[in-house]
Design a protein around this motif. Sequence first.
Motif, mmCIF file in Angstrom:
data_model
loop_
_atom_site.group_PDB
_atom_site.id
_atom_site.type_symbol
_atom_site.label_atom_id
_atom_site.label_comp_id
_atom_site.label_asym_id
_atom_site.label_seq_id
_atom_site.Cartn_x
_atom_site.Cartn_y
_atom_site.Cartn_z
ATOM 1 N N GLN A 173 0.837 -1.191 0.000
ATOM 2 C CA GLN A 173 0.000 0.000 0.000
ATOM 3 C C GLN A 173 0.880 1.251 0.000
ATOM 4 O O GLN A 173 1.599 1.515 0.957
ATOM 5 C CB GLN A 173 -0.925 0.016 1.217
ATOM 6 N N ARG A 198 -3.524 11.044 -7.825
ATOM 7 C CA ARG A 198 -4.655 10.688 -8.684
ATOM 8 C C ARG A 198 -4.189 9.809 -9.833
ATOM 9 O O ARG A 198 -4.806 8.795 -10.149
ATOM 10 C CB ARG A 198 -5.298 11.979 -9.220
ATOM 11 N N LEU A 208 -3.792 10.345 -1.178
ATOM 12 C CA LEU A 208 -2.965 11.508 -0.854
ATOM 13 C C LEU A 208 -3.208 11.792 0.624
ATOM 14 O O LEU A 208 -4.330 12.092 1.009
ATOM 15 C CB LEU A 208 -3.388 12.710 -1.698
ATOM 16 N N VAL A 209 -2.178 11.672 1.434
ATOM 17 C CA VAL A 209 -2.381 11.835 2.879
ATOM 18 C C VAL A 209 -1.637 13.053 3.391
ATOM 19 O O VAL A 209 -0.641 13.482 2.826
ATOM 20 C CB VAL A 209 -1.920 10.588 3.663
ATOM 21 N N GLU A 210 -2.156 13.610 4.487
ATOM 22 C CA GLU A 210 -1.436 14.627 5.234
ATOM 23 C C GLU A 210 -0.974 13.976 6.525
ATOM 24 O O GLU A 210 -1.435 12.880 6.873
ATOM 25 C CB GLU A 210 -2.351 15.827 5.492
ATOM 26 N N ASP A 226 -3.324 12.271 8.899
ATOM 27 C CA ASP A 226 -4.041 11.092 8.407
ATOM 28 C C ASP A 226 -3.308 9.810 8.785
ATOM 29 O O ASP A 226 -3.848 8.716 8.674
ATOM 30 C CB ASP A 226 -4.162 11.126 6.882
ATOM 31 N N MET A 266 -3.088 4.433 8.229
ATOM 32 C CA MET A 266 -3.859 5.647 7.921
ATOM 33 C C MET A 266 -5.248 5.523 8.526
ATOM 34 O O MET A 266 -5.790 4.425 8.658
ATOM 35 C CB MET A 266 -3.929 5.895 6.407
ATOM 36 N N ARG A 267 -5.806 6.675 8.915
ATOM 37 C CA ARG A 267 -7.142 6.696 9.513
ATOM 38 C C ARG A 267 -8.175 6.682 8.400
ATOM 39 O O ARG A 267 -8.242 7.618 7.599
ATOM 40 C CB ARG A 267 -7.352 7.970 10.321
ATOM 41 N N THR A 268 -8.965 5.630 8.348
ATOM 42 C CA THR A 268 -9.964 5.536 7.282
ATOM 43 C C THR A 268 -11.353 5.416 7.893
ATOM 44 O O THR A 268 -11.514 5.310 9.102
ATOM 45 C CB THR A 268 -9.735 4.300 6.376
ATOM 46 N N THR A 269 -12.331 5.423 7.010
ATOM 47 C CA THR A 269 -13.719 5.269 7.454
ATOM 48 C C THR A 269 -13.967 3.881 8.028
ATOM 49 O O THR A 269 -14.995 3.634 8.632
ATOM 50 C CB THR A 269 -14.668 5.467 6.260
ATOM 51 N N GLU A 270 -13.024 2.954 7.823
ATOM 52 C CA GLU A 270 -13.175 1.618 8.384
ATOM 53 C C GLU A 270 -12.096 1.326 9.408
ATOM 54 O O GLU A 270 -11.648 0.188 9.562
ATOM 55 C CB GLU A 270 -13.139 0.581 7.255
ATOM 56 N N ARG A 279 -5.720 1.411 8.624
ATOM 57 C CA ARG A 279 -5.262 0.526 7.548
ATOM 58 C C ARG A 279 -3.755 0.694 7.367
ATOM 59 O O ARG A 279 -3.249 1.819 7.366
ATOM 60 C CB ARG A 279 -5.979 0.866 6.231
#
Lengths: 318, 476
Positions: free
Chosen positions: B218, B239, B245-247, B250, B260-264, B267
Motif C-alpha cells: 500500500q 490521482r 494523498l495523505v497529510e 491522516d 492511515m485513519r480511514t472510514t473503516e 489501515r
Amino acid sequence: MMLSRVASSLYWIGRYLERAENVTRLLLVTSEVAVEVEGFDDALAQSQWDELLQGLSSPGREALEFSPESGLALPYYRWLLLDADNPVSVRSSLARARDNARSVREVLTREVFTDLNECHHDLERLRRRGLRDPALARSELGKTHRAVIGILGSIEHTLSRDQGWTFMKLGEAMERTRRTLLVLHAKLPALDSRAERRDLPLFYAGWRGLLRSVASLENYRAMHGGALKPEQVVRFLLLEPSAPRSVLCGVNRLRAYLDRLPGGEAVSEADRILGRLHAALSYDDDGIAERESSSFAAEVADQLTTAHEAIARQYFPA
Amino acid sequence: MEWIQETTGFDEIFAADGSTRPHYEAAQRILAGMDDRELARREKLQRLSLLNQGITFAVYGAREGTERVFPFDFVPRILAADEWKSIEEGLVQRVTAINLFLRDVYGEQRSLKEGIVPWELVLSRPEYKRQVMGVVPPGGVYTHVVGTDLIRDDTGRYVVLEDNCRCPSGVSYVLENRNLLSRSFPELFSAYPVRPVEGYPRQLLETLELVGPGESRQAVVLTPGMFNSAYFEHSFLAREMGVPLVEGFDLVVENNHVYMRTTEGLRRVDVIYRRIDDDFLDPLTFRRESTLGVPGLINAYRAGNVAIANAPGSGVADDKATYAFLPDLIRFFLDEEPRLGQVPTYLGMRSDDFAYMLDHLDELVVKTTGGAGGYGMLMGPFASKQEIADYAEQMKADPSGYIAQPLIQLSAHGTWIDKAFRPRRVDLRPFVLYGDRVRVLPGGLTRVALREGSYVVNSSQGGGSKDTWVLEERDA
C-alpha cells in the motif's frame, strides 16, 4: 475504504453544492414572485424576501443598501449570489465546495473538478465586475444555476459508485432534506394566515411559489392536477416518496446511503433516528395531520442535525 | 513573424551562422503559417484551460492561498535523439553514483575515510541525518526520484547545475504541458516523432511498489497540504497513480507500523512517497515543532516496516558543496569518467576559495549550500555595490555555508513574447526514477526566464515553462 478526512470533504462538497443549487433556485423563484407583486403590494414583496432570508438562515437585511436605482431586488441578488461576507451566499458555498475539492482532488474526476473550478472563477469574475441592474442579475443567476446543475451532472456521470460517491450523495441528501424542511418552516405560517385575507390570486401564487421553491411544481401537477390544495401540497412535500425533494424521499435516500457504508456504534444512532422518521412519515399520517406543520418541520430538521452529528462522529476525523 | 537570435551564449534554435538547426525547421515552418491573432487566440485558450483545471501553484509571501498559473510558452524545446542519449547516459551514471555515495555515508564511510570528500563537509551538514545511520533501504536505493538541473554553456555542452535528491518537483508540469500543447497546437506534433511522457505515473508507482517491505504494497503520497506551492503536483501524482494523498494527521504509528485513519478504522501503509522535507517528517526524531509530520515514523522506518521515498537523509547528496565532489565520487565508486560536465565551484569552507569569492563577488553567482528555489542567492554581475557589500557581511558569519560559481550564460530559446519569437534563457530538469534500475523520463521540465536578460528560471521569480520533446530515433 477511504481516508476519514477525504470522506468528510466529499460529504461537505455534496452539502455545499446542494446548498448552492438551492439558494440559486430560491433566489430565482423569490425574485419572480416578489418582482411581480412589487408596486402592487410592497409589503408582500418585502415579506417574500424576508421569508427567503429566514428560510436560508441568512444574516439579515441591515447590511443591505437600498436605493431608488437598485429597487428592492438587486441588493438581495448581490447579497445572496455574490457576497463573500454572507456565509450562505452561492459564492460562499461554491468557494467552500471548491476548497474541499482542491483538498481531495485526487479522488475526483477531471470533469468534476474542472466544472466546479470554472463555475467558481466565473462567479469571482462576476463579483469583480459587479451586478449593475436586475436584468443582468437575473440572467447571471440563471447561468449560475445551470452551471451548478452541470457540476452535479458531472458527478452523476463520471464518478464511480464507491464509498466516496456515497459520502457525497449522503451530504447532498442531508442538505436537500433540511432545505425542504427549512422552507416549509419559514413559509407555512404566512401562507396559512393569507387564507384569512381571501385574496385568492395571491393566495395561490404563494402556494405555487412554495412548490417552485423546492422544484416541485411540475411534479405536483403531474400527480394531483392543476388545482392547488394547500393540505395536499404540504402532504406532498412531506410524505410523497416519489417526489425527489420530499422529506420522506430524503429520509429514504439517507438510509439507503448509510446502508452502503461500513457499520459502527455511532452510526447506528443515525440509523435509529432515520428509521423512526421513516416509520412516522410512511405510516403515521393521522399523527402528522394533527401536528402543526411548520413546527413539525422544525422538529424533523433538528433530528436530522442529530443524525448528522452521529455520522460525523463515526466517519470523520475528530 | 519575426524570430530574434540570441547574440551571447548558445541559441537552441539558431546556429552561429544564423541558420535554423535542422530539428527546428519544421516547427518554425508550421508556426510561420499562423498570424499574430491566431497565436494570441490559442495562447489565451491555453491560459484559461490552465486556470479552469486548477493547474496553478501557490505563491509564498503573497496572500495565503494565492494561486497563480505557471506561464506556459508554446514553442516546444526539441532535443534530437543522439543529444538525449548522451544526457540519459550521463544521468544514469550520476544517479547510480549518488546512491552508492549515500549508502557509503550511512554505512562504511569509505569515501570520507579515503578523503574523496572531506568528512567535515558531510557530517556537519544539517542534511546529514545520523538517526538513519546503518539503515539500508531495499536494494540500497535512497533516491527513488531525482530531478537534475542541466544548463548549456556557450558551446552547447550540457553541464549539471545541481541535483535535487529530496523532493524534486515539476514532473506534473511535464505531463500537463504535453497535454496542453497537443490540444492547442496539434499541427506541431504531426511533423515530429515525439517520445511520450504519459507513462511516468505508472513507472513511479512501480518504483514505489518495488521498495515496499514484505508482501503488501500500500503506497501513499504524503503532502504538507493545500498551501504548499507544489500541492497541485502532489494531488496530480496521487490521482494518476490511484493511491491515497495523505497529510501528516491522516497517518498514525502503532507498534512501529504506519497506519492511515480511514472510514473503516486503521489501515496499514507500506510505502510513503513523501513530499515533505526530512526535518518535518517526524517531530519525535527531527524538528519537534513540526505539525506536518507523523510522530514515530522514523522508528517504523528504522524497523524496516515502512519504506520512505526518497529515503530520509538523502539531502546530503544534493548539498551544493557536495556537488563539487561528484565527479570524484563517480570515479571512486564507478571507476568511470563523468559523462556530464559540471560548473566550476568555489567552496566557502576552503579558506583560499573563500578569499577568492570575497574578491570576485561582482562576477560570481553565490548560493547557500542548503538553499533551493533561487532564494538567498547573489547574482554578482547584476547586483549593486551595496547588495554585494551586505552579502559579503552575511557570508563572513558562516563561510562554509556558501559556494560560488562563475556565471554560466545559459542557452537561449525562442519564446513567443510581444508578437515575436524572442530568445529567453532556459534550463532543463530531467526526472530520474530508481527502483530496480535507473530510468530517465524522456525530456523533462524546461523552465524559461521570461524577463528579458534574466537568468532566473524559478516559477516563484518570473519563470515559465515549455513542453520538452525528445525525438525518437528514426531509421535512415
